[in-house]
Scaffold this motif. Structure first.
Motif: not given
Ligand SMILES: NC(=O)N[C@@H](CC(=O)O)C(=O)O
Ligand SMILES: [Zn+2]
Ligand SMILES: [Zn+2]
Length: 422
Positions: A325-329, A270-275, A277-292
């Motif tokens: 490393r070239g896995t995302i532009s 599932r992690r690989v599937g998420m990455f 979708r991030l590269v290909e466009g179905d995931i719109d944004i990265v947000a950190t959920d910074h929850a210390p």
């Protein structure tokens, strides 16, 4: 201030001139009016807009403060944060909003204060001008126990729709948690308990309600490719947090209870599937959920430890390492950290390096890859789930034309509330 010969995310080499708080010109052979910074070989990006952080004040200053959280943001190339309402008191009306706003004035970076939906919330105060707080809904309990019933959810969607305010949904369905694993004591039990199905069905429900009411929702911290696909098919937007891109259940042996968060870590597949979708466009944004949470708090049994991990300082560095490393532009990194976020949440002057936009900028040497070390980060909590991973950290960060972070030091500068109307 002039950045000379900076490489932009799309590969163009340009001079970028700042006048006051804004970008005055993007071109070649521009004249420097005052200070000039040699950006030859360096990458200049719009600062990250992190739509999901918990800076913990008021109420939990022992975990994080607006000062430490915003320093961590600035050092990680984040120039705007949206703070979450699960503080004490929770941000649910004008009084609690204003109390938080007084503390947030200490922020080095720009911020928005999100309002939470609970039985006691005051939508008239929160959604109307001058506050216009972005709405935040927890469908299941998380830190702060702000989970709500479906009637209230529908009511909130209607009110936010009528006010033209975006609503973000923490989508998990607690009735689908697997109670049968309650006697397990290993860290993976949390992932087994808060099932993938619970997320998928909650996303489906939230998108269905929004569609039926002619509105939209933004889905917070998606952790399953299936959930992302449901949101994308419904025409809704969604975010992914760095831990769901870079960590999986396979890391829980090492992370132990420090790897507990909501929604939990999923399988490596599932992690690989998420990455992807991030590269290909179905995931719109990265947000950190910074929850210390503090080291002491996290060092407890898997059922007692609080959910959440820090991440505001490491998100852009982790993504820039992937770009190296070239896995995302670099363009995709820019879009998911800045441009798309500004578009989704209506921050019209942010998220782009173009004339007239706010000078919220990050300068980075794209080859300067280093080990991530929790003790070197600026969050109060002093640990990171990404210990030992590689990251490309910024050299310099500006907020509205002011250098707030440079080579390890911070300037005094108060960020502005980006959601308050005059
Ligand atoms: N994500 C988490 O595990 N925890 C968040 C709350 C939340 O965003 O659900 C927190 O405030 O600690
Ligand atoms: Zn959440
Ligand atoms: Zn959160």
């Amino acid at each position: 201030m002039l950045f000379r010969d900076a490489t932009l995310a799309d590969g163009r080499v340009r001079d970028v001139r700042i006048e006051g708080e804004s970008i005055a010109a993007v071109g070649t052979d521009l004249d420097a009016t005052d200070e000039s910074i040699d950006a030859d070989g360096k990458l200049l990006l719009p600062g990250m807009i992190d739509a999901h952080v918990h800076f913990r004040e008021p109420g939990f200053s022992h975990k994080e403060t607006w000062t430490t959280g915003s320093k961590s943001a600035a050092a990680g190339g984040v120039t705007t944060v949206f703070d979450q309402p699960n503080t004490d008191p929770p941000t649910i009306d004008a009084e609690s909003y204003n109390r938080k706003a007084e503390l947030a004035a200490a922020s080095l970076v720009e911020y928005a204060i999100n309002g939470g939906v609970t039985d006691e919330w005051n939508p008239d105060e929160l959604l109307a001008k001058p506050l216009g707080a972005l709405g935040e809904v927890f469908l299941a309990d998380s830190t702060g126990e702000m989970g709500i019933e479906t009637d209230l959810f529908e009511d909130a969607i209607k009110r936010a729709r009528d006010a033209g305010i975006p609503v973000t949904v923490h989508a998990e369905d607690a009735t689908l948690f697997d109670e049968s694993v309650r006697d397990r004591t290993d860290a993976d039990a949390w992932s087994a308990y808060r099932t993938a199905e619970a997320e998928m069905r909650a996303i489906e429900h939230a998108c269905g309600v929004a569609e039926r009411l002619g509105s939209t929702v933004h889905i917070a911290h998606t952790s399953t490719p299936e959930g992302v696909d449901i949101a994308a098919d419904a025409g809704m937007t969604c975010e992914v947090s760095p831990h769901h891109l870079f960590l999986s259940r396979d890391d829980l042996d090492e992370l132990g209870t420090f790897g507990r968060m909501n929604p939990p870590l999923r399988s490596e597949d599932r992690r690989v599937g998420m990455f992807r979708r991030l590269v290909e466009g179905d995931i719109d944004i990265v947000a950190t959920d910074h929850a210390p949470h503090t080291l002491e708090e996290k060092d407890a049994s898997i059922w007692d430890t609080p959910s959440g991990v820090p991440g505001v300082e490491t998100a852009l560095p982790l993504l820039l390492e992937q770009a190296r490393r070239g896995t995302i532009s670099y363009e995709r990194v820019r879009n998911v950290t800045a441009t798309n976020v500004a578009d989704i949440f209506g921050l019209e002057s942010k998220g782009r390096i173009e004339e007239g936009f706010d000078a919220d900028l990050v300068l980075v040497d794209p080859d300067a890859s280093t080990d991530i070390r929790g003790t070197q980060l600026h969050s109060k909590c002093d640990w990171t789930p990404f210990e030992g991973r590689r990251g490309v950290f910024p050299e310099l960060t500006t907020v509205r034309g002011m250098v707030v972070f440079c080579g390890g030091s911070f300037a005094d500068h108060s960020g502005r509330n980006v959601r308050v109307w005059g």
